[in-house]
Design a protein around this motif. Structure first.
Motif: not given
Length: 144
Positions: A49-53, A60-61, A99-100
């Motif tokens: 679920l992460l991007q390249q950084n 997702v947010l 994440l909430r």
């Protein structure tokens, strides 16, 4: 501010709605709070679920904000609601363990519901969260 004819839904029904959303199931989203014009969704950070950084991907947010906004509107106006539109402002990169997305109705009218949402990231140790994005949306009430 909802009409007397509006059918309220409880937490169990809201949980069933979330469980019926294949994308939410894929992400592992949990209903952490629901009722009285509010909804809180949570999901765990995962590598996919992460991007390249190494930050949680903005998509997702956005998903979390959109869904929390609609669930909060449903808590106030019943189950027949659909997102009409929303905006999101990313305040800082999302890095953490959970994440909430907590959404709260600003105004519930007969045909539209306006909702605000704060997105926070929380460390694995359960420490305090850090605000990473804010969103506001308008939700249409079917048949309103």
């Amino acid at each position: 501010m909802t009409s007397a004819a509006t059918r309220r839904i409880d937490r169990a029904e809201a949980q069933a709605v979330l469980a019926a959303q294949p994308f939410s199931v894929l992400l592992g989203t949990r209903l952490a709070g629901f009722g009285d014009g509010t909804a809180t969704l949570e999901l765990d950070f995962r590598d996919d679920l992460l991007q390249q950084n190494g930050f949680l991907h903005g998509g997702v947010l956005s998903y979390a904000a959109d869904n929390a906004i609609t669930f909060a509107a449903g808590a106030a106006a019943g189950p027949e609601v659909l997102t009409a539109g929303f905006t999101i402002d990313y305040l800082r990169p999302a890095r953490g363990a959970v994440l909430r997305a907590r959404a709260e109705v600003v105004r519930a009218g007969r045909t539209r519901v306006v909702v605000r949402c704060d997105l926070t990231v929380h460390p694995a140790d359960g420490g305090p969260g850090m605000l990473c994005a804010v969103a506001q949306g308008t939700v249409s009430v079917a048949g309103g």
